[in-house]
Design a protein around this motif. Structure first.
Motif, short mmCIF file in Angstrom:
data_model
loop_
_atom_site.label_atom_id
_atom_site.label_comp_id
_atom_site.label_asym_id
_atom_site.label_seq_id
_atom_site.Cartn_x
_atom_site.Cartn_y
_atom_site.Cartn_z
N ASP A 156 0.85 -1.18 0.00
CA ASP A 156 0.00 0.00 0.00
C ASP A 156 0.90 1.24 0.00
N PRO A 157 0.89 2.04 -1.07
CA PRO A 157 1.77 3.21 -1.12
C PRO A 157 1.62 4.14 0.09
N LYS A 158 0.40 4.33 0.58
CA LYS A 158 0.21 5.20 1.73
C LYS A 158 0.93 4.65 2.95
N ASP B 109 1.39 -1.08 -7.37
CA ASP B 109 1.11 0.24 -7.94
C ASP B 109 2.43 0.98 -8.13
N MET B 110 3.10 0.69 -9.25
CA MET B 110 4.45 1.21 -9.45
C MET B 110 4.48 2.72 -9.64
N ASP B 111 3.47 3.29 -10.26
CA ASP B 111 3.47 4.75 -10.42
C ASP B 111 3.52 5.45 -9.07
N ALA B 112 2.67 5.02 -8.16
CA ALA B 112 2.62 5.65 -6.84
C ALA B 112 3.90 5.38 -6.06
N LEU B 113 4.42 4.17 -6.15
CA LEU B 113 5.62 3.82 -5.40
C LEU B 113 6.86 4.52 -5.97
N LYS B 114 6.91 4.68 -7.28
CA LYS B 114 8.04 5.41 -7.87
C LYS B 114 7.98 6.90 -7.52
#
Length: 438
Positions: free
Chosen positions: A136-138, A162-167
């Motif tokens: 979970d990126p959050k 969710d690679m966009d959020a993690l990147k």
């Protein structure tokens, strides 16, 4: 639909599935032919742990790596003798220092976090999303400290995180990303293969994965420096750096992580089959979803938009409060009907004795008790509520890659689920989460 009656097998009725499903085997005549050639050549390995022509291995190692680079669209592919070895090499290659913190999921195989400890770095567990079971990126951002240096992203079960959020988080805090895509070779995230969007990523070649060489792993990266360090860590770095002219000696503690010629000969043929093997799993999963989607209180795998799922696992969530029956009773009933390879407790790594007692190297709590660990790290139950709730109460997973999953086997499995639901819950059509096409 097959209908073998309503009385549950666990109560004395007939089993829905009387014969075990056929075990998955992607090996064929092609692999036998190529392995025979290797054996006849007498070259089972051509590695030497010194700087020279054979530092990078023999012809099959070289061919398999070049084939993987082309297939996954990366600059470098580096083979290793297991994915655990691959993770150890990846953590070392990105320049981790003792005491550095790496954020990782608790919902994965234990080696993901153990590879961090190998370099005397500190695993910090972030929670997972309930839709994909990935980080979970959050929660990742909430767990960042001044000592965080990397995020280890697990593409668990066959679906990318969710690679966009993690990147975006990694860029914001200047962190490295390692993609543990062991279970997701061939999965797509917005036009790119899972594992290829990180500083370093890769895949497992263990026997129950989509493609396998018995044991083994493939590391992928677009960084010349990271690739060079991966190859050094793989093959006795400390004995090689002087002659090779390496000046950055950090983490140049080498190993024998070398994959042999036989395994690479198998891997070359397996890679040719990957697209078809993935599509076979996706087709079986689509039929399962179509057959199970009307079952009340059963949430089926979600595939996010612009992504694909390669279904190493078929991951479900049971709404036990809605159904008024425990997950474990449903599991027992399904097992009695003959459904194999079901699991209810995938992983909560932070609750393993190693982390609960903070004992890794020796008996004195190293590295947590040493000065390299800059703060108190919390591994108590409650830090990853989604992962813990799934483990304790609501997760049900089917390991698809263990079986061939013929149409008949899929039909039998669907009927087993329907039979259990007919006897335990009422049918009703729910508004389900969107199931995107595979």
């Amino acid at each position: 639909m097959i209908n073998l009656g309503n009385k549950l097998a666990i109560l004395g009725g007939p089993k829905t599935i009387e014969k075990p499903f056929k075990k998955y085997n992607s090996l064929g005549k092609e692999e036998v032919t190529e392995v025979t050639k290797v054996i006849e050549s007498g070259i089972l390995s051509q590695y030497l742990g010194v700087w020279g022509d054979d530092f990078y291995g023999g012809p099959k190692v070289q061919q398999f790596e070049r084939d993987c680079e082309k297939y996954f669209g990366v600059k470098h592919a580096v083979t290793v003798n297991s994915w655990t070895s691959g993770l150890v090499a990846a953590v070392g290659a990105i320049g981790i220092e003792p005491g550095d913190e790496i954020i990782v999921s608790p919902w994965t195989m234990c080696a993901s976090a153990t590879a961090i400890l190998h370099w005397n770095a500190i695993p910090v567990f972030a929670d997972i999303e309930l839709d994909t079971f990935c980080l979970d990126p959050k929660s990742v951002e909430d767990n960042i400290s001044p000592y965080t240096k990397a995020i280890m992203v697990i593409d668990i079960g066959g679906h990318s995180a969710d690679m966009d959020a993690l990147k975006e988080i990694a860029d914001k805090y200047k962190l490295k990303i390692i993609s543990d895509s062991a279970q997701a070779p061939g999965a797509i995230y917005k036009g790119q293969f899972a594992g290829t969007m990180a500083d370093v990523g890769g895949y497992s070649l263990n026997y129950h994965k989509h493609i396998h060489t018995g044991e083994g792993g493939i590391l992928v990266t677009n960084s010349d420096n990271v690739a060079d360090r991966l190859r050094l860590i793989r093959n006795h770095a400390e004995a090689v750096v002087d002659d090779k002219g390496v000046t950055d000696l950090s983490n140049m503690i080498g190993h024998n992580f070398r994959l042999g010629e036989i395994e690479c000969a198998i891997g070359i043929e397996q890679l040719k089959k990957l697209k078809n093997l993935v599509e076979t799993r996706q087709y079986a999963a689509k039929r399962l979803t179509e057959g199970l989607q009307e079952l009340r209180g059963l949430r089926l795998p979600i595939v996010k938009k612009n992504c694909t799922h390669v279904y190493y696992m078929y991951k479900m969530i049971i709404d036990v409060d809605l159904l008024g029956i425990s997950r474990d009773k449903i599991y027992d009933a399904l097992k009695a009907e003959g459904v194999e390879s079901l699991g209810t407790k995938f992983a909560n790594i932070h609750l393993l004795p190693l982390y609960q007692n903070k004992i890794a190297y020796g008996n004195n709590g190293f590295p947590w008790s040493s000065e390299i660990c800059k703060r108190e790290i919390d591994y108590s139950k409650g830090i990853c509520p989604n992962a813990e709730q799934l483990h304790d109460k609501s997760y049900l997973g089917f390991q698809m890659c263990v079986h061939e999953m013929t149409n008949h086997e899929v039909d039998l499995m669907i009927e087993a689920f329907h039979k259990v639901w007919r006897n335990s819950v009422s049918y009703t059509h729910l508004t389900l989460p969107t199931i995107y096409s595979v």
